[in-house]
Design a protein around this motif. Structure first.
Motif, PDB file in Angstrom:
ATOM      1  N   ASP A  67      53.853  43.333  83.808  1.00  0.00           N
ATOM      2  CA  ASP A  67      54.793  44.133  83.021  1.00  0.00           C
ATOM      3  C   ASP A  67      56.073  44.384  83.812  1.00  0.00           C
ATOM      4  O   ASP A  67      57.164  44.449  83.240  1.00  0.00           O
ATOM      5  CB  ASP A  67      54.157  45.470  82.637  1.00  0.00           C
ATOM      6  N   GLU A  68      55.941  44.515  85.130  1.00  0.00           N
ATOM      7  CA  GLU A  68      57.124  44.740  85.959  1.00  0.00           C
ATOM      8  C   GLU A  68      58.053  43.530  85.888  1.00  0.00           C
ATOM      9  O   GLU A  68      59.278  43.671  85.768  1.00  0.00           O
ATOM     10  CB  GLU A  68      56.725  44.995  87.403  1.00  0.00           C
ATOM     11  N   ASP A  69      57.464  42.322  85.945  1.00  0.00           N
ATOM     12  CA  ASP A  69      58.272  41.106  85.851  1.00  0.00           C
ATOM     13  C   ASP A  69      58.951  41.007  84.485  1.00  0.00           C
ATOM     14  O   ASP A  69      60.118  40.631  84.380  1.00  0.00           O
ATOM     15  CB  ASP A  69      57.404  39.868  86.075  1.00  0.00           C
ATOM     16  N   LEU A  70      58.201  41.357  83.427  1.00  0.00           N
ATOM     17  CA  LEU A  70      58.754  41.249  82.081  1.00  0.00           C
ATOM     18  C   LEU A  70      59.875  42.254  81.848  1.00  0.00           C
ATOM     19  O   LEU A  70      60.889  41.933  81.221  1.00  0.00           O
ATOM     20  CB  LEU A  70      57.647  41.440  81.040  1.00  0.00           C
ATOM     21  N   THR A  71      59.704  43.479  82.347  1.00  0.00           N
ATOM     22  CA  THR A  71      60.776  44.463  82.170  1.00  0.00           C
ATOM     23  C   THR A  71      61.989  44.091  83.014  1.00  0.00           C
ATOM     24  O   THR A  71      63.129  44.338  82.612  1.00  0.00           O
ATOM     25  CB  THR A  71      60.293  45.879  82.539  1.00  0.00           C
TER      26      THR A  71
ATOM     27  N   ALA B 127      54.606  36.278  74.960  1.00  0.00           N
ATOM     28  CA  ALA B 127      55.675  36.589  74.007  1.00  0.00           C
ATOM     29  C   ALA B 127      55.432  37.927  73.330  1.00  0.00           C
ATOM     30  O   ALA B 127      56.352  38.734  73.167  1.00  0.00           O
ATOM     31  CB  ALA B 127      55.781  35.472  72.972  1.00  0.00           C
ATOM     32  N   GLU B 128      54.173  38.177  72.947  1.00  0.00           N
ATOM     33  CA  GLU B 128      53.858  39.443  72.276  1.00  0.00           C
ATOM     34  C   GLU B 128      54.035  40.623  73.225  1.00  0.00           C
ATOM     35  O   GLU B 128      54.529  41.684  72.836  1.00  0.00           O
ATOM     36  CB  GLU B 128      52.432  39.398  71.731  1.00  0.00           C
ATOM     37  N   ARG B 129      53.614  40.448  74.477  1.00  0.00           N
ATOM     38  CA  ARG B 129      53.759  41.559  75.433  1.00  0.00           C
ATOM     39  C   ARG B 129      55.232  41.841  75.713  1.00  0.00           C
ATOM     40  O   ARG B 129      55.653  42.998  75.825  1.00  0.00           O
ATOM     41  CB  ARG B 129      53.038  41.227  76.744  1.00  0.00           C
ATOM     42  N   LEU B 130      56.033  40.786  75.807  1.00  0.00           N
ATOM     43  CA  LEU B 130      57.466  40.965  76.035  1.00  0.00           C
ATOM     44  C   LEU B 130      58.099  41.716  74.877  1.00  0.00           C
ATOM     45  O   LEU B 130      58.906  42.627  75.073  1.00  0.00           O
ATOM     46  CB  LEU B 130      58.142  39.611  76.218  1.00  0.00           C
ATOM     47  N   GLU B 131      57.717  41.343  73.658  1.00  0.00           N
ATOM     48  CA  GLU B 131      58.286  42.022  72.492  1.00  0.00           C
ATOM     49  C   GLU B 131      57.890  43.491  72.479  1.00  0.00           C
ATOM     50  O   GLU B 131      58.698  44.368  72.182  1.00  0.00           O
ATOM     51  CB  GLU B 131      57.808  41.344  71.206  1.00  0.00           C
ATOM     52  N   PHE B 132      56.628  43.779  72.823  1.00  0.00           N
ATOM     53  CA  PHE B 132      56.176  45.167  72.863  1.00  0.00           C
ATOM     54  C   PHE B 132      57.005  45.983  73.846  1.00  0.00           C
ATOM     55  O   PHE B 132      57.489  47.068  73.539  1.00  0.00           O
ATOM     56  CB  PHE B 132      54.701  45.220  73.267  1.00  0.00           C
ATOM     57  N   LEU B 133      57.207  45.440  75.054  1.00  0.00           N
ATOM     58  CA  LEU B 133      57.976  46.155  76.066  1.00  0.00           C
ATOM     59  C   LEU B 133      59.439  46.303  75.653  1.00  0.00           C
ATOM     60  O   LEU B 133      60.071  47.323  75.919  1.00  0.00           O
ATOM     61  CB  LEU B 133      57.874  45.428  77.414  1.00  0.00           C
ATOM     62  N   ALA B 134      59.974  45.282  75.005  1.00  0.00           N
ATOM     63  CA  ALA B 134      61.372  45.326  74.602  1.00  0.00           C
ATOM     64  C   ALA B 134      61.614  46.337  73.502  1.00  0.00           C
ATOM     65  O   ALA B 134      62.661  46.974  73.427  1.00  0.00           O
ATOM     66  CB  ALA B 134      61.813  43.938  74.128  1.00  0.00           C
TER      67      ALA B 134
ATOM     68  N   ILE C 240      66.278  50.144  76.322  1.00  0.00           N
ATOM     69  CA  ILE C 240      67.262  49.062  76.353  1.00  0.00           C
ATOM     70  C   ILE C 240      66.786  47.938  75.451  1.00  0.00           C
ATOM     71  O   ILE C 240      65.655  47.487  75.549  1.00  0.00           O
ATOM     72  CB  ILE C 240      67.445  48.543  77.789  1.00  0.00           C
ATOM     73  N   GLY C 241      67.627  47.509  74.526  1.00  0.00           N
ATOM     74  CA  GLY C 241      67.252  46.449  73.599  1.00  0.00           C
ATOM     75  C   GLY C 241      67.317  45.092  74.263  1.00  0.00           C
ATOM     76  O   GLY C 241      67.763  44.946  75.389  1.00  0.00           O
ATOM     77  N   ILE C 242      66.873  44.087  73.546  1.00  0.00           N
ATOM     78  CA  ILE C 242      66.923  42.719  74.053  1.00  0.00           C
ATOM     79  C   ILE C 242      67.494  41.827  72.964  1.00  0.00           C
ATOM     80  O   ILE C 242      67.070  41.892  71.819  1.00  0.00           O
ATOM     81  CB  ILE C 242      65.515  42.229  74.485  1.00  0.00           C
ATOM     82  N   GLY C 243      68.481  41.049  73.308  1.00  0.00           N
ATOM     83  CA  GLY C 243      69.173  40.245  72.317  1.00  0.00           C
ATOM     84  C   GLY C 243      68.513  38.916  72.058  1.00  0.00           C
ATOM     85  O   GLY C 243      69.174  37.880  72.076  1.00  0.00           O
ATOM     86  N   ARG C 244      67.201  38.935  71.823  1.00  0.00           N
ATOM     87  CA  ARG C 244      66.478  37.703  71.536  1.00  0.00           C
ATOM     88  C   ARG C 244      65.665  37.908  70.269  1.00  0.00           C
ATOM     89  O   ARG C 244      65.200  39.001  69.987  1.00  0.00           O
ATOM     90  CB  ARG C 244      65.539  37.327  72.693  1.00  0.00           C
ATOM     91  N   GLY C 245      65.475  36.839  69.510  1.00  0.00           N
ATOM     92  CA  GLY C 245      64.776  36.960  68.237  1.00  0.00           C
ATOM     93  C   GLY C 245      63.301  36.665  68.371  1.00  0.00           C
ATOM     94  O   GLY C 245      62.894  35.523  68.343  1.00  0.00           O
TER      95      GLY C 245
END
Length: 269
Positions: free
Chosen positions: A10-14, A40-47, A117-122
């Motif tokens: 999670d640290e790497d993804l954030t 991908a799902e974990r990244l979206e959750f954190l984002a 903080i948002g993420i500009g990816r779809g």
């Protein structure tokens, strides 16, 4: 060691979300997002976890032993690396994780507004309603009985707090409609999830601790109440044509179902 297929923490993804990684590390995670659905799902959750924690914990933070916390944080050694050398000493998500760990030891909660903080990816969510419940559960799991200490607000104060939610959510809430038998109303907050207003009505059960009724606008359509468990808490969730609801707390399943049905019948009246 080949790290191409190493699952990122999670640290790497954030850090990826915040643009703190080197180009090589960012490229590796982008490849994993494409290849691994779980990543991908974990990244979206954190984002998407962008609830305004500062507002929710403001009463507690005003009473927090800041000097003690600062001493504890100062005692945590800084780890410097090539990739972090260029990052300015500001409050990043990584620093927040360390601060949160220290704050829990001190018995308080830290402002998590820095991670909004948002993420500009779809990225497309498979189950938006499931996802918002996961985010809320993460959030409520930080609550302790001390988070909600203090007297029960009078009816006029309750009504005023609920009225502040109505305009954003298109509801008409009253203290009577959201009351939970045997559980004290503590406060109503307007938060935000994924750009949508989110109502959180917090209660304190004398036996099991914090309870929350949360409401978000949703076009997923009506769904009958169902039960699940998240972060050690029981959750009853349902939806109508315009909103999704969840009641969450560390209370027995049969009781949370009874309370949820009680409040659901009043909100739909």
């Amino acid at each position: 060691m080949n790290t191409k297929h190493t699952i990122p923490s999670d640290e790497d993804l954030t850090a990826f979300i915040d643009g703190e990684l080197t180009a090589e590390e960012a490229a590796r995670i982008e490849a994993l997002i494409t290849e691994d659905e779980g990543v991908a799902e974990r990244l979206e959750f954190l984002a998407r976890a962008n609830l305004p924690f500062a507002q929710a914990f403001a009463p507690l933070l005003s009473e927090a032993p800041r000097e003690k916390l600062e001493r504890m944080l100062a005692a945590i050694p800084e780890q410097k690396s090539a990739k972090s050398a260029s990052v300015p000493p500001v409050a990043t998500r990584r620093r927040f994780l360390g601060a949160l760990a220290a704050s829990l030891v001190a018995g308080i909660a830290i402002d998590r507004a820095v991670i909004g903080i948002g993420i500009g990816r779809g990225f497309s969510a498979k189950d938006e309603n499931s996802e918002w419940r996961a985010v809320v559960a993460e959030y409520i799991s930080l609550y302790t009985p001390e988070t909600l200490t203090g007297p029960v607000p009078g009816r006029e104060i309750q009504a005023a707090q609920l009225a502040s939610l109505d305009e954003k959510l298109g509801l008409s809430l009253s203290p009577e409609a959201v009351s939970l038998p045997g559980i004290d109303f503590k406060r109503a907050l307007l938060l935000q999830y994924d750009g949508k207003p989110l109502a959180q009505i917090a209660y304190l059960d004398p036996e099991t601790g914090p309870v929350a009724l949360c409401i978000v606008m949703s076009d997923a359509g009506p769904n009958a109440p169902d039960l699940e468990n998240r972060k050690g808490m029981n959750v009853v969730y349902w939806s109508n044509a315009t909103h999704a609801f969840m009641l969450i707390g560390r209370i027995p399943a049969d009781r949370v179902q009874e309370l949820a049905e009680n409040v659901r019948s009043r909100l739909s009246a």
